[in-house]
Design a protein around this motif. Structure first.
Motif, short mmCIF file in Angstrom:
data_model
loop_
_atom_site.label_atom_id
_atom_site.label_comp_id
_atom_site.label_asym_id
_atom_site.label_seq_id
_atom_site.Cartn_x
_atom_site.Cartn_y
_atom_site.Cartn_z
N ASN A 171 0.88 -1.16 0.00
CA ASN A 171 0.00 0.00 0.00
C ASN A 171 0.92 1.21 0.00
N ASP A 199 5.57 -5.05 7.60
CA ASP A 199 4.13 -4.87 7.76
C ASP A 199 3.43 -5.68 6.68
N TYR A 202 -1.56 -7.57 3.67
CA TYR A 202 -2.15 -7.98 2.38
C TYR A 202 -1.68 -9.33 1.85
N SER A 228 -2.54 -8.62 10.47
CA SER A 228 -3.85 -8.02 10.72
C SER A 228 -4.98 -8.97 10.33
N LYS A 231 -8.17 -7.45 6.77
CA LYS A 231 -8.46 -7.68 5.35
C LYS A 231 -8.98 -9.10 5.09
C1 LIG Z 1 0.10 -1.27 5.05
C2 LIG Z 1 -0.89 -1.18 6.14
N1 LIG Z 1 -0.49 -1.38 7.40
C3 LIG Z 1 -1.36 -1.31 8.41
C4 LIG Z 1 -2.68 -1.01 8.20
C5 LIG Z 1 -3.60 -0.91 9.38
O1 LIG Z 1 -4.49 -1.98 9.40
P1 LIG Z 1 -5.32 -2.41 10.67
O2 LIG Z 1 -5.03 -1.45 11.78
O3 LIG Z 1 -6.76 -2.36 10.25
O4 LIG Z 1 -4.85 -3.78 11.02
C6 LIG Z 1 -3.15 -0.79 6.90
C7 LIG Z 1 -4.56 -0.46 6.65
O5 LIG Z 1 -5.00 -0.20 5.58
C8 LIG Z 1 -2.22 -0.88 5.84
O6 LIG Z 1 -2.57 -0.68 4.57
#
Ligand SMILES: Cc1ncc(COP(=O)(O)O)c(C=O)c1O
Length: 404
Positions: A171, A199, A202, A228, A231
Motif C-alpha cells: 500500500n 508490515d 495484504y 492483521s 483484510k
Molecule cells: C500497510 C498497512 N499497514 C497497516 C494497516 C492498518 O491496518 P489495521 O489497523 O486495520 O490492522 C493498513 C490499513 O489499511 C495498511 O494498509
C-alpha cells in the motif's frame, strides 16, 4: 487560560485519506479512494454463531479485563498460521494489538527518539508515516526499483533505528518483492546492523500466486513482523498482532498497557472461535476470487479510458492500482475536478515522506463493484483528458495506455 499543546501535537496530521473519504460521502460519488474491504466479504453468519458460542461458553471471561499480551489461544493460532508461511515464532512472541495500526504506534513509541532516522520506501503506507511522525522521526527515503527497495539502499541506511518495509502488495504501489530481493534485503540489513519492521496486512490477498516467505523468515531476531485480521475478516474488529524478538517484547507490552491495557478480549475470543477450525482456508479464497475479478475489471477499464502516457503495473494482490500520470499533471490539484465529475482517488503525494511525485495516484479496486469501477475509471479518464487539453476519449481509443 489557554491550552498549550505539546510539540508532538504539531506533528499529528489529518490523514489525507480520511479527509478525502469525508468528501466522498456525498451520494453519487464513486470512491476509488479508501482502501475499505468489500463489506460483502464480511463473514456475518460465522461471526454471529461464534459470538453466540462465546457468550454461552465463557461470557464472564469474555467481558472481563484480560491479559495485555492477548488471548492465549489466539496467540497460539497466530504462531501456527505464521509457521505455515515459513515464519517460525513462539506464541510468547505474539502481542495482539488493536489493529496493526496500533502495532505501528507501539513500534514508534519504543524505537524512535526525537531525530531518530527511520528508513522508508518511496512511496510508503501513509498510516505508518502518521504513526511515526509524532515521535519525531526523521524519514530516510530508500531508493528502490520495480522489485522493491535496493539492497545497497538498506546497506547505506545502517544508522537508522529501523527500516519499515511492506514486502507484499504494498500500500499504495501494489508491488510485491520477489524472493531473491527479499533474501538480498535481509542480508543487506544484517550486514548493516539495520533492524527491519515488516508490515503484512495484504499477504493473503494474492490473485496470481502466493507471495514468497516473509522477510522476517530470513531476518530472524532482527525483524518485527506485523499482521492483521482486517483484510481477511473485518476491519471493524480492530484486531492485529505484532511478532517481536524477546529483547523488544516487554517494552512493546508495556507501551501497549499504557495505551489501552489490552485489545478487547471479547473480539479476540470471537475471532478465535471463528478461525480455530480453519474457517479462513475456505473464506479467504472467496475474497480472492471476488477481488481478482475486480482487479481485472479495473485493469481493463484503465486500458480503455486512461489517456496515453499513463502507466501502471497490474498488481498481483492487495487492493490498489498505482497510476503514474503524464509528467506535468498534478493529482492533488485535479482531485476537486474529479470529485465534481463524480469520482475520487487518493493523490500519490500523500504517500511520500519527501520529494513527493505529484503525478501519481492510488485507486482501490476492492470497495466498489465491477460496473462502478468501469464508470469511475471512465470519469477519471475524462478528467485527465481535459487536463491534458484534449476531448474526453470516446471508447477504446486509449487501449495502448502503457500498462506494464
Ligand atoms: C500497510 C498497512 N499497514 C497497516 C494497516 C492498518 O491496518 P489495521 O489497523 O486495520 O490492522 C493498513 C490499513 O489499511 C495498511 O494498509
Amino acid at each position: 487560560m489557554t491550552w498549550q499543546m505539546a510539540q508532538r501535537a504539531q506533528r499529528l496530521n489529518p490523514s489525507t485519506i480520511r479527509e478525502i473519504l469525508k468528501l466522498t460521502e456525498r451520494p453519487g460519488i464513486i470512491s476509488l479512494a479508501g482502501g475499505l474491504p468489500a463489506a460483502e466479504t464480511f463473514p456475518v453468519e460465522a461471526m454471529a454463531q461464534a459470538t453466540a458460542r462465546v457468550l454461552r461458553d465463557a461470557p464472564r471471561e469474555a467481558l472481563q479485563y484480560a491479559a495485555s499480551e492477548g488471548y492465549g489461544p489466539l496467540r497460539e493460532w497466530v504462531a501456527q498460521e505464521l509457521a505455515g508461511q515459513g515464519l517460525r515464532v513462539q506464541a510468547a512472541q505474539v502481542l495482539i494489538t488493536t489493529g496493526s495500526q496500533q502495532g505501528l504506534d507501539l513500534v514508534g513509541k519504543v524505537l524512535i527518539d526525537p531525530g531518530s532516522e527511520v528508513a522508508v520506501e518511496q512511496p510508503t503506507y501513509l498510516g505508518a508515516l502518521q504513526a511515526f511522525a509524532p515521535y519525531e522521526a526523521q524519514f530516510l527515503p530508500l531508493e528502490g526499483d520495480d522489485e522493491g527497495p535496493l539492497p545497497q539502499a538498506l546497506r547505506a541506511a545502517g544508522r537508522a533505528r529501523f527500516a519499515y518495509l511492506l514486502p507484499n502488495f504494498q500500500n499504495p504501489s501494489g508491488r510485491c518483492i520477489p524472493l531473491q530481493r527479499r533474501l538480498a534485503l535481509a542480508e543487506a540489513a544484517a550486514s548493516a546492523g539495520l533492524p527491519l519492521v515488516e508490515d503484512n496486512p495484504y499477504g493473503d490477498l494474492w490473485y496470481d500466486e502466493a507471495p514468497p516467505q516473509p522477510l522476517a523468515a530470513a531476518a530472524g531476531d532482527q525483524a518485527v513482523y506485523l499482521g492483521s485480521f482486517s483484510k481477511v475478516l473485518a476491519p471493524g474488529l480492530r484486531l492485529g498482532y505484532v511478532v517481536a524478538p524477546a529483547v523488544l517484547y516487554p517494552k512493546l507490552l508495556q507501551a501497549k498497557q499504557a495505551a489501552d491495557l489490552h485489545t478487547p478480549s471479547f473480539n479476540q475470543r470471537v475471532v478465535h472461535e471463528v478461525v480455530r477450525e480453519g474457517f479462513l482456508h475456505q473464506h479467504v479464497p472467496t475474497i480472492r476470487s471476488r477481488y481478482r475479478a475486480q482487479r481485472d475489471a479495473m485493469d481493463a477499464a484503465l486500458r480503455r479510458w486512461l489517456p496515453a502516457g499513463c502507466h501502471w503495473v497490474r498488481p498481483g494482490g492487495g487492493m490498489f492500482f498505482w497510476v503514474t500520470l503524464p509528467a506535468g499533471l498534478d493529482a492533488t490539484a485535479l482531485l476537486p475536478e474529479a470529485v465534481a465529475a463524480g469520482v475520487a482517488y487518493v493523490p500519490g503525494a500523500a504517500f511520500y515522506s519527501a520529494q513527493a511525485r505529484a503525478h501519481t495516484l492510488r485507486l482501490s479496486f476492492v470497495t466498489v463493484d465491477v460496473a462502478r469501477i468501469e464508470e469511475g475509471v471512465r470519469l477519471l479518464g475524462g478528467v485527465l483528458q481535459r487536463a491534458l487539453g484534449g476531448a474526453p476519449s470516446a471508447s477504446g481509443s486509449a487501449g495502448s495506455a502503457g500498462a506494464a
